[in-house]
Scaffold this motif. Structure first.
Motif, PDB file in Angstrom:
ATOM      1  N   TYR A   4       0.863  -1.179   0.000  1.00 36.37           N
ATOM      2  CA  TYR A   4       0.000   0.000   0.000  1.00 36.37           C
ATOM      3  C   TYR A   4       0.898   1.227   0.000  1.00 36.37           C
ATOM      4  O   TYR A   4       1.661   1.458   0.941  1.00 36.37           O
ATOM      5  N   ALA A   5       0.836   1.985  -1.076  1.00 31.09           N
ATOM      6  CA  ALA A   5       1.630   3.204  -1.216  1.00 31.09           C
ATOM      7  C   ALA A   5       0.681   4.354  -1.506  1.00 31.09           C
ATOM      8  O   ALA A   5       0.127   4.445  -2.591  1.00 31.09           O
ATOM      9  N   VAL A  36       3.136  -1.225   4.186  1.00 25.91           N
ATOM     10  CA  VAL A  36       2.632   0.144   4.074  1.00 25.91           C
ATOM     11  C   VAL A  36       3.828   1.068   3.917  1.00 25.91           C
ATOM     12  O   VAL A  36       4.634   1.210   4.836  1.00 25.91           O
ATOM     13  N   LYS A  37       3.970   1.644   2.749  1.00 25.93           N
ATOM     14  CA  LYS A  37       5.069   2.576   2.478  1.00 25.93           C
ATOM     15  C   LYS A  37       4.554   3.978   2.743  1.00 25.93           C
ATOM     16  O   LYS A  37       3.843   4.561   1.940  1.00 25.93           O
ATOM     17  N   LEU A  38       4.864   4.504   3.939  1.00 23.55           N
ATOM     18  CA  LEU A  38       4.391   5.837   4.298  1.00 23.55           C
ATOM     19  C   LEU A  38       5.061   6.899   3.438  1.00 23.55           C
ATOM     20  O   LEU A  38       6.271   6.843   3.201  1.00 23.55           O
ATOM     21  N   VAL A  62       1.252  -6.780   9.225  1.00 22.32           N
ATOM     22  CA  VAL A  62       1.299  -5.411   8.717  1.00 22.32           C
ATOM     23  C   VAL A  62       2.678  -4.845   9.036  1.00 22.32           C
ATOM     24  O   VAL A  62       3.077  -4.801  10.202  1.00 22.32           O
ATOM     25  N   VAL A  63       3.389  -4.435   8.005  1.00 22.77           N
ATOM     26  CA  VAL A  63       4.715  -3.853   8.174  1.00 22.77           C
ATOM     27  C   VAL A  63       4.650  -2.412   7.675  1.00 22.77           C
ATOM     28  O   VAL A  63       4.355  -2.169   6.507  1.00 22.77           O
ATOM     29  N   VAL A  64       4.903  -1.473   8.567  1.00 20.84           N
ATOM     30  CA  VAL A  64       4.882  -0.060   8.210  1.00 20.84           C
ATOM     31  C   VAL A  64       6.314   0.394   7.970  1.00 20.84           C
ATOM     32  O   VAL A  64       7.181   0.256   8.835  1.00 20.84           O
TER      33      VAL A  64
END
Length: 186
Positions: A4-5, A36-38, A62-64
């Motif tokens: 998710y970007a 999740v690529k913040l 989930v890996v942020v």
């Protein structure tokens, strides 16, 4: 692995982070992992990010990715891309893997629905975010047939082929030849 970007909370409000993030983390299938690529600007502009990210504490599914400038290693491992208007989507085109776009500004004057990028995958409006995982499951079987050609065309357009140093120099000289545009104020 689902990447998710999202983009940051820009002037046209195209970031899906605050409306889609909770749904994305709560619906992760037990056999999946969500990366999740913040966006680096999001944390600087939105103090509420920390509270939202607290929901991921202690989770292995989930890996942020925070303060991480790397992009390609995560694109390489991702089986599926989910995003809004993040520039990372253009880089993901080269892998020709399923793409899902969260169209945060759907049905508004800022709606990018007809953007070439959105033709490269399945697009969801905010009212559909709660069903993102079932929609993804339904679309995966036909994704390549429906979107592969568009991904290849946009990837070829976006990423020019590599040029030798002399050819690159010649191309730059052609592009900058002639008088400077008036807007430069020279």
């Amino acid at each position: 692995t689902i990447l998710y970007a999202h983009t940051w909370d820009d002037r046209i409000a195209s970031s899906s982070f605050f409306t889609a993030f909770t749904t994305l983390i709560e619906g992760v299938h037990e056999s999946s992992r969500l990366l999740v690529k913040l966006h680096p600007h999001l944390e600087q502009k939105a103090p509420a990010v920390g509270a939202v990210l607290a929901r991921c504490a202690g989770r292995d599914d989930v890996v942020v990715l925070r303060n991480c400038p790397l992009v390609y290693p995560f694109l390489e491992v991702a089986d599926v891309y989910v995003g809004d208007m993040s520039a990372m989507a253009y880089d993901f085109l080269a892998w020709d893997r399923p793409m899902f776009f969260l169209n945060q500004t759907a049905n508004t004057a800022r709606d990018p629905m007809f953007a070439r990028l959105f033709r490269c995958g399945t697009t969801l409006e905010p009212a559909q975010y709660a069903r993102v995982y079932p929609i993804m499951a339904d679309a995966l079987a036909t994704d390549r047939a429906r979107h592969s050609a568009e991904r290849a065309k946009l990837d070829a357009y976006t990423h020019a082929p590599a040029l030798s140093p002399p050819a690159l120099r010649a191309a730059l000289e052609r592009a900058t030849a002639g008088p400077a545009p008036a807007w430069l104020g020279t």
